[in-house]
Design an enzyme around this catalytic site. Structure first.
Site, mmCIF file in Angstrom:
data_model
loop_
_atom_site.group_PDB
_atom_site.id
_atom_site.type_symbol
_atom_site.label_atom_id
_atom_site.label_comp_id
_atom_site.label_asym_id
_atom_site.label_seq_id
_atom_site.Cartn_x
_atom_site.Cartn_y
_atom_site.Cartn_z
ATOM 1 N N LYS A 23 56.730 -5.723 51.565
ATOM 2 C CA LYS A 23 57.058 -7.145 51.759
ATOM 3 C C LYS A 23 56.210 -7.999 50.795
ATOM 4 O O LYS A 23 55.999 -7.584 49.667
ATOM 5 C CB LYS A 23 56.885 -7.540 53.231
ATOM 6 C CG LYS A 23 57.659 -6.580 54.152
ATOM 7 C CD LYS A 23 57.773 -7.039 55.562
ATOM 8 C CE LYS A 23 58.557 -6.003 56.357
ATOM 9 N NZ LYS A 23 58.812 -6.416 57.728
ATOM 10 N N GLY A 50 57.555 -5.890 62.927
ATOM 11 C CA GLY A 50 56.303 -6.633 62.887
ATOM 12 C C GLY A 50 55.817 -7.095 64.253
ATOM 13 O O GLY A 50 54.899 -7.900 64.351
ATOM 14 N N GLU A 69 64.927 -9.932 56.991
ATOM 15 C CA GLU A 69 64.202 -11.094 56.479
ATOM 16 C C GLU A 69 64.992 -11.768 55.349
ATOM 17 O O GLU A 69 64.972 -12.988 55.200
ATOM 18 C CB GLU A 69 62.794 -10.671 56.027
ATOM 19 C CG GLU A 69 61.900 -10.418 57.242
ATOM 20 C CD GLU A 69 60.844 -9.348 57.062
ATOM 21 O OE1 GLU A 69 60.476 -9.023 55.923
ATOM 22 O OE2 GLU A 69 60.386 -8.815 58.101
ATOM 23 N N ASN A 117 57.820 -0.545 52.813
ATOM 24 C CA ASN A 117 58.267 -1.884 52.427
ATOM 25 C C ASN A 117 57.040 -2.781 52.512
ATOM 26 O O ASN A 117 56.630 -3.172 53.596
ATOM 27 C CB ASN A 117 59.377 -2.367 53.378
ATOM 28 C CG ASN A 117 59.825 -3.775 53.027
ATOM 29 O OD1 ASN A 117 59.393 -4.336 52.013
ATOM 30 N ND2 ASN A 117 60.684 -4.353 53.853
ATOM 31 N N HIS A 156 67.896 -6.450 54.248
ATOM 32 C CA HIS A 156 66.784 -6.532 55.202
ATOM 33 C C HIS A 156 66.955 -7.808 56.030
ATOM 34 O O HIS A 156 67.354 -8.846 55.505
ATOM 35 C CB HIS A 156 65.446 -6.536 54.459
ATOM 36 C CG HIS A 156 64.291 -6.310 55.383
ATOM 37 N ND1 HIS A 156 63.803 -7.308 56.201
ATOM 38 C CD2 HIS A 156 63.568 -5.208 55.661
ATOM 39 C CE1 HIS A 156 62.812 -6.818 56.929
ATOM 40 N NE2 HIS A 156 62.652 -5.543 56.628
ATOM 41 N N SER A 212 57.911 -1.403 63.443
ATOM 42 C CA SER A 212 56.616 -1.045 64.039
ATOM 43 C C SER A 212 56.356 0.466 64.060
ATOM 44 O O SER A 212 55.755 0.989 65.006
ATOM 45 C CB SER A 212 56.482 -1.634 65.450
ATOM 46 O OG SER A 212 56.538 -3.044 65.386
ATOM 47 N N GLU A 262 67.068 -1.133 61.622
ATOM 48 C CA GLU A 262 65.842 -1.873 61.925
ATOM 49 C C GLU A 262 66.143 -2.943 62.975
ATOM 50 O O GLU A 262 66.601 -4.043 62.622
ATOM 51 C CB GLU A 262 65.306 -2.542 60.655
ATOM 52 C CG GLU A 262 64.893 -1.575 59.574
ATOM 53 C CD GLU A 262 63.784 -2.155 58.700
ATOM 54 O OE1 GLU A 262 62.770 -1.478 58.530
ATOM 55 O OE2 GLU A 262 63.924 -3.301 58.222
HETATM 56 P P1 13P Z 1 56.964 -3.228 60.410
HETATM 57 O O1 13P Z 1 56.783 -1.739 60.209
HETATM 58 O O2 13P Z 1 55.808 -4.038 59.949
HETATM 59 O O3 13P Z 1 57.434 -3.543 61.789
HETATM 60 O O4 13P Z 1 58.175 -3.668 59.427
HETATM 61 C C1 13P Z 1 59.350 -2.978 59.482
HETATM 62 C C2 13P Z 1 60.209 -3.416 58.351
HETATM 63 O O5 13P Z 1 60.716 -4.518 58.356
HETATM 64 C C3 13P Z 1 60.386 -2.486 57.237
HETATM 65 O O6 13P Z 1 61.385 -2.928 56.386
#
Ligand code: 13P
Length: 303
Positions: free
Chosen positions: A54, A216, A138, A52, A136, A256, A210
């Site tokens: 982002k 992150g 976010e 992902n 997600h 992460s 997640e």
């Molecule tokens: P990270 O691997 O940067 O923690 O992000 C995870 C994520 O949100 C994948 O969709």
């Protein structure tokens, strides 16, 4: 006859589920580390590692990622890159491995029309996309996407034969308050609520666990925490559908994940792969996560 049995089984499970409202009832029925899985069922699920990206990368970095990434051989594992919309045609043009899938991070669940700034599934398909991330955290938290919209998106993606990666996960506060299982159950069941019969092949639905506190943050869930949550999710899928259907749905872990922790997490029987953010921006790190996952799953299946 089989279909009738499945419908009755599903109705009974759903009714039992709706009768169970206390937090105690929401605890996993099995211990962390054990699961509904048997080696036989396990072997039916092809591991999947998805990137992902982002809101990262530009056309130049996306092109060089593709050329570096495709130098590596990937066997016995499905891989997917979910990129910003504007980079999808760039990736499609640079893609020479037919089994490498492309995914979008968002779409709008309407056919066409006055939806300024949005993309529909036809547009994504036209750009060479086969998969979409839905729910997600976010999108839920920064863009206010609610359960009803997410359920509509999931149903539409399934009907249009996209591979949906449906994300669920708890906040740190929810975990500390002991609400993790309740949150996961609610997000999962409301997300699935608009799916229509006939259901797709279970390989065409992917759930990603997640935990928001791990995204992150550099804080990964321990392998036991991730396995416990993922096996709880599989049990709820079994309540909603059937045990055999649930055992064929892939459940990913995200938060992460990197080249250092991937193999410990991948060794857990219910974790079928990963949804990777930061570490997926680097072709070497991402390839290493994929290779370790494939090796780990091969070992578990053979043993
Ligand atoms: P990270 O691997 O940067 O923690 O992000 C995870 C994520 O949100 C994948 O969709």
């Amino acid at each position: 006859m089989n279909d009738l049995r499945k419908v009755i089984e599903q109705l009974v499970r759903q009714t039992l589920l709706e009768m169970n409202h206390s937090e105690t009832d929401l605890k996993p029925m099995v211990h962390a580390g054990t699961s509904l899985n048997t080696a036989h069922h396990y072997g039916k699920r092809q591991p999947l590692v998805a990137a992902n990206w982002k809101m990262n990368q530009l056309s130049g970095t996306a092109r060089s990622f593709m050329s570096d990434f495709q130098l590596r051989d990937r066997k016995n594992i499905q891989t997917l890159i979910c990129a910003p919309h504007i980079l999808l045609p760039v990736l499609a043009a640079g893609k020479n491995q037919p089994d490498l899938m492309l995914g979008a991070q968002n779409f709008y669940p309407e056919q066409s029309g006055a939806f300024t700034g949005e993309h529909n599934l036809d547009m994504l398909s036209d750009a060479g996309v086969q998969s979409v991330i839905i729910g997600h955290s976010e999108r839920r938290n920064l863009f206010g996407e609610g359960d009803e919209l997410l359920a509509k998106k999931l149903a539409m993606a399934v009907e249009n034969k996209f591979l949906p990666i449906f994300c669920i996960g708890e906040t740190l506060k929810e975990r500390q308050d002991g609400a993790t299982f309740r949150v996961l159950r609610n997000q999962l069941l409301t997300g699935l609520s608009s799916l229509k019969n006939p259901l797709p092949n279970p390989e065409m639905i992917v759930v990603a666990y997640e935990p928001i506190w791990a995204i992150g943050s550099g804080l990964t869930a321990t392998a036991d925490q991730a396995q416990e949550a993922v096996s709880f999710v599989r049990e709820r899928l079994a309540d909603r559908f059937s045990y055999s259907y649930a055992n064929s749905i892939r459940i990913l872990y995200g938060g992460s994940v990197n080249e250092k922790n991937a193999s410990t997490l991948a060794a857990k029987p219910d974790i079928d792969g990963f949804l990777v953010g930061n570490a997926s921006l680097d072709a070497n790190k991402f390839s290493s996560i994929i290779e370790q996952t494939a090796a780990c799953k091969r070992k578990v299946f053979v043993s």
